[in-house]
Write a protein that holds these residues in place. Structure first.
Motif, PDB file in Angstrom:
ATOM      1  N   SER A 201       0.833  -1.193   0.000  1.00 18.69           N
ATOM      2  CA  SER A 201       0.000   0.000   0.000  1.00 18.69           C
ATOM      3  C   SER A 201       0.874   1.251   0.000  1.00 18.69           C
ATOM      4  CB  SER A 201      -0.919  -0.009   1.237  1.00 18.69           C
ATOM      5  OG  SER A 201      -1.653   1.192   1.341  1.00 18.69           O
ATOM      6  N   VAL A 202       1.990   1.191   0.725  1.00 19.55           N
ATOM      7  CA  VAL A 202       2.936   2.305   0.711  1.00 19.55           C
ATOM      8  C   VAL A 202       3.523   2.491  -0.691  1.00 19.55           C
ATOM      9  CG1 VAL A 202       5.135   3.173   1.606  1.00 19.55           C
ATOM     10  CG2 VAL A 202       3.498   2.083   3.158  1.00 19.55           C
ATOM     11  N   LEU A 203       3.862   1.391  -1.364  1.00 22.83           N
ATOM     12  CA  LEU A 203       4.335   1.491  -2.753  1.00 22.83           C
ATOM     13  C   LEU A 203       3.309   2.223  -3.612  1.00 22.83           C
ATOM     14  CD1 LEU A 203       5.890  -2.013  -3.633  1.00 22.83           C
ATOM     15  CD2 LEU A 203       7.081   0.092  -2.989  1.00 22.83           C
ATOM     16  N   HIS A 204       2.048   1.855  -3.443  1.00 28.43           N
ATOM     17  CA  HIS A 204       0.977   2.487  -4.225  1.00 28.43           C
ATOM     18  C   HIS A 204       0.887   3.971  -3.889  1.00 28.43           C
ATOM     19  CE1 HIS A 204      -2.885   2.496  -6.438  1.00 28.43           C
ATOM     20  NE2 HIS A 204      -3.223   3.424  -5.547  1.00 28.43           N
ATOM     21  N   ASP A 205       0.911   4.298  -2.589  1.00 30.10           N
ATOM     22  CA  ASP A 205       0.869   5.708  -2.171  1.00 30.10           C
ATOM     23  C   ASP A 205       1.972   6.506  -2.836  1.00 30.10           C
ATOM     24  OD1 ASP A 205      -1.270   5.237  -0.505  1.00 30.10           O
ATOM     25  OD2 ASP A 205      -0.126   5.348   1.369  1.00 30.10           O
ATOM     26  N   ALA A 206       3.140   5.860  -2.991  1.00 32.28           N
ATOM     27  CA  ALA A 206       4.313   6.556  -3.529  1.00 32.28           C
ATOM     28  C   ALA A 206       4.331   6.602  -5.051  1.00 32.28           C
ATOM     29  CB  ALA A 206       5.591   5.885  -3.016  1.00 32.28           C
ATOM     30  N   GLY A 207       3.299   6.090  -5.701  1.00 29.62           N
ATOM     31  CA  GLY A 207       3.214   6.160  -7.155  1.00 29.62           C
ATOM     32  C   GLY A 207       4.000   5.097  -7.873  1.00 29.62           C
ATOM     33  N   VAL A 208       4.372   4.024  -7.174  1.00 33.13           N
ATOM     34  CA  VAL A 208       5.115   2.929  -7.800  1.00 33.13           C
ATOM     35  C   VAL A 208       4.151   2.065  -8.608  1.00 33.13           C
ATOM     36  CG1 VAL A 208       6.486   0.853  -7.386  1.00 33.13           C
ATOM     37  CG2 VAL A 208       6.879   2.921  -6.013  1.00 33.13           C
ATOM     38  N   LYS A 209       4.483   1.822  -9.864  1.00 30.87           N
ATOM     39  CA  LYS A 209       3.634   1.019 -10.743  1.00 30.87           C
ATOM     40  C   LYS A 209       4.078  -0.439 -10.712  1.00 30.87           C
ATOM     41  CE  LYS A 209       2.878   4.897 -13.921  1.00 30.87           C
ATOM     42  NZ  LYS A 209       3.083   5.391 -15.308  1.00 30.87           N
ATOM     43  N   ARG A 210       3.134  -1.326 -10.417  1.00 34.55           N
ATOM     44  CA  ARG A 210       3.415  -2.758 -10.445  1.00 34.55           C
ATOM     45  C   ARG A 210       3.045  -3.317 -11.823  1.00 34.55           C
ATOM     46  NH1 ARG A 210       2.849  -4.776  -5.249  1.00 34.55           N
ATOM     47  NH2 ARG A 210       3.681  -6.756  -6.022  1.00 34.55           N
ATOM     48  N   SER A 285       6.933  -7.763   8.401  1.00 31.92           N
ATOM     49  CA  SER A 285       6.473  -7.516   9.771  1.00 31.92           C
ATOM     50  C   SER A 285       6.194  -6.027   9.957  1.00 31.92           C
ATOM     51  CB  SER A 285       7.522  -8.002  10.778  1.00 31.92           C
ATOM     52  OG  SER A 285       7.776  -9.372  10.627  1.00 31.92           O
ATOM     53  N   PHE A 286       5.518  -5.452   9.003  1.00 35.99           N
ATOM     54  CA  PHE A 286       5.196  -4.025   8.995  1.00 35.99           C
ATOM     55  C   PHE A 286       4.506  -3.643  10.312  1.00 35.99           C
ATOM     56  CE2 PHE A 286       2.705  -0.276   8.047  1.00 35.99           C
ATOM     57  CZ  PHE A 286       3.454   0.439   7.119  1.00 35.99           C
ATOM     58  N   HIS A 287       4.987  -2.567  10.939  1.00 35.45           N
ATOM     59  CA  HIS A 287       4.421  -2.218  12.246  1.00 35.45           C
ATOM     60  C   HIS A 287       4.052  -0.752  12.401  1.00 35.45           C
ATOM     61  CE1 HIS A 287       8.822  -1.549  12.938  1.00 35.45           C
ATOM     62  NE2 HIS A 287       8.370  -0.500  13.593  1.00 35.45           N
ATOM     63  N   GLY A 288       3.989   0.004  11.311  1.00 29.72           N
ATOM     64  CA  GLY A 288       3.526   1.372  11.448  1.00 29.72           C
ATOM     65  C   GLY A 288       4.362   2.363  10.664  1.00 29.72           C
ATOM     66  N   ILE A 289       4.381   3.599  11.121  1.00 25.38           N
ATOM     67  CA  ILE A 289       5.004   4.682  10.375  1.00 25.38           C
ATOM     68  C   ILE A 289       6.506   4.464  10.206  1.00 25.38           C
ATOM     69  CG2 ILE A 289       5.558   7.145  10.459  1.00 25.38           C
ATOM     70  CD1 ILE A 289       2.752   7.608  11.564  1.00 25.38           C
ATOM     71  N   ALA A 290       7.174   3.908  11.223  1.00 27.40           N
ATOM     72  CA  ALA A 290       8.608   3.653  11.085  1.00 27.40           C
ATOM     73  C   ALA A 290       8.869   2.685   9.937  1.00 27.40           C
ATOM     74  CB  ALA A 290       9.172   3.094  12.392  1.00 27.40           C
ATOM     75  N   SER A 291       8.052   1.647   9.836  1.00 24.58           N
ATOM     76  CA  SER A 291       8.186   0.705   8.726  1.00 24.58           C
ATOM     77  C   SER A 291       7.904   1.397   7.399  1.00 24.58           C
ATOM     78  CB  SER A 291       7.222  -0.471   8.909  1.00 24.58           C
ATOM     79  OG  SER A 291       7.544  -1.234  10.040  1.00 24.58           O
ATOM     80  N   ALA A 292       6.876   2.241   7.383  1.00 25.30           N
ATOM     81  CA  ALA A 292       6.522   2.936   6.140  1.00 25.30           C
ATOM     82  C   ALA A 292       7.694   3.776   5.636  1.00 25.30           C
ATOM     83  CB  ALA A 292       5.297   3.816   6.375  1.00 25.30           C
ATOM     84  N   HIS A 293       8.403   4.436   6.542  1.00 25.91           N
ATOM     85  CA  HIS A 293       9.562   5.231   6.124  1.00 25.91           C
ATOM     86  C   HIS A 293      10.683   4.340   5.586  1.00 25.91           C
ATOM     87  CE1 HIS A 293       8.561   9.388   6.971  1.00 25.91           C
ATOM     88  NE2 HIS A 293       8.005   9.027   8.111  1.00 25.91           N
ATOM     89  N   ARG A 294      10.820   3.137   6.122  1.00 23.38           N
ATOM     90  CA  ARG A 294      11.839   2.227   5.595  1.00 23.38           C
ATOM     91  C   ARG A 294      11.472   1.756   4.185  1.00 23.38           C
ATOM     92  NH1 ARG A 294      12.566  -1.659  10.852  1.00 23.38           N
ATOM     93  NH2 ARG A 294      12.951   0.005  12.370  1.00 23.38           N
ATOM     94  N   ILE A 295      10.176   1.571   3.951  1.00 22.78           N
ATOM     95  CA  ILE A 295       9.733   1.244   2.598  1.00 22.78           C
ATOM     96  C   ILE A 295      10.085   2.395   1.653  1.00 22.78           C
ATOM     97  CG2 ILE A 295       7.751   0.728   1.125  1.00 22.78           C
ATOM     98  CD1 ILE A 295       8.339  -1.513   3.097  1.00 22.78           C
ATOM     99  N   LEU A 296       9.832   3.617   2.100  1.00 22.36           N
ATOM    100  CA  LEU A 296      10.168   4.781   1.274  1.00 22.36           C
ATOM    101  C   LEU A 296      11.677   4.875   1.049  1.00 22.36           C
ATOM    102  CD1 LEU A 296       7.734   7.493   2.720  1.00 22.36           C
ATOM    103  CD2 LEU A 296       7.396   5.973   0.759  1.00 22.36           C
TER     104      LEU A 296
END
Length: 307
Positions: A201-210, A285-296
């Protein structure tokens, strides 16, 4: 049945979860609504050591127990141990004897993982099992259930600002991204769609195309391709996780087994040197905003950096 009998025997020692509470009524996005929860829970037990636990920590909620098994993120585990949370064992079969002894005033879990034990657990304390949804909506629900709506909203705002900036930069990238998890004897592909698992979902938010194979419009969350179907992962960039089970020890051997296979070597991103292993704790093991920033961080490192 054994756990049910134990809990029933101990019930006289604790307050009935069916007694009226002077709190708030939760009706949306949960199993068996409505549930009346305390206005300010002080002794929270979570049966879910993944997203729910991570969000509770992020929201500074008073968690006293959780299963330690499946906590892959070292930072989360460090917080759990520092807080001396009681270990409830296996998240699929948590120790209800320990839960009873702790006398919690709120129990939180996952509908998907824990619905089968709801009737037993709900006799211990007010119990909220959350349905799967977008991680930001899930966060809002956890905040409401625990009375923490006003906590760390600035952190979410910072995430939204950063993801908007990355999305704008992604517009200049004419490429597609594939992602896959290695597991023993199988592959798991988490999809881009309305019910996407949080990292994707974070990938999608960031405009990444699958790729087309990895994009759906219904509620499908995963596909499990065999070796022949793996050819559908034809993105320009390929991100992969090697996760052999609860323990990470065999992950490297699993990666070597998969990546040495000739069929893996045929994938376009592999041939072009654009296949990257990413951290299993962050992506599984996504756990919140900290994980989301690591995805970014990974998006900037492995996707935006691509020429």
């Amino acid at each position: 049945m054994r756990l049910y009998l134990i809990v029933m025997c101990l019930l006289p020692l604790i307050s009935s979860a069916n007694a009226a509470c002077q709190g708030r009524e939760i009706t949306e996005g949960i199993y068996n609504p409505p549930v009346c929860v305390p206005a300010e829970a002080r002794r929270i037990v979570t049966l879910d050591p993944l997203l729910t636990l991570g969000l509770l920590i992020e929201l500074e909620a008073p968690v006293i127990a959780t299963p330690y098994m499946a906590i892959a993120d070292k930072q989360v585990l460090d917080v759990v141990k520092k807080a001396k949370m009681v270990d409830l064992g296996n998240p699929r079969e948590p120790s209800l004897e320990r839960v009873v002894a702790l006398k919690p005033d709120l129990i939180i879990g996952s509908t998907e993982a824990h619905a089968a034990i709801y009737e037993t657990v709900s006799k211990i304390a007010p119990t909220v099992f959350l349905d799967h949804t977008d991680w930001k909506e899930y966060r809002r629900r956890v905040a409401r259930i625990t009375g923490r709506e006003g906590v760390a909203e600035d952190a979410l705002a910072r995430y939204e600002t950063r993801v908007a900036s990355i999305r704008e930069r992604m517009k200049d990238k004419d490429l597609t991204v594939s992602a896959v998890r290695f597991a023993p004897d199988r592959f798991v592909v988490f999809l881009d769609g309305p019910s996407a698992y949080a990292p994707f979902s974070v990938l999608h938010d960031a405009g990444v195309k699958r790729t087309a194979y990895e994009t759906v419009t219904d509620g499908t969350i995963v596909k499990r391709p065999d070796w022949e179907e793996l050819a559908n992962l034809d993105g320009d960039v390929l991100l992969y996780v090697s996760a052999s089970g609860f323990e990470s020890g065999p992950d490297d051997a699993l990666e070597k087994e998969v990546t040495s296979n000739p069929l893996w070597q045929l994938l376009p991103a592999v041939q072009n040197g654009r296949a990257h292993r990413v951290d299993r704790a962050t992506w599984q093991s996504f756990h919140g905003i900290a994980s989301a920033h690591r995805i970014l961080d990974d998006i900037e490192r492995y996707i935006l950096a691509e020429q």
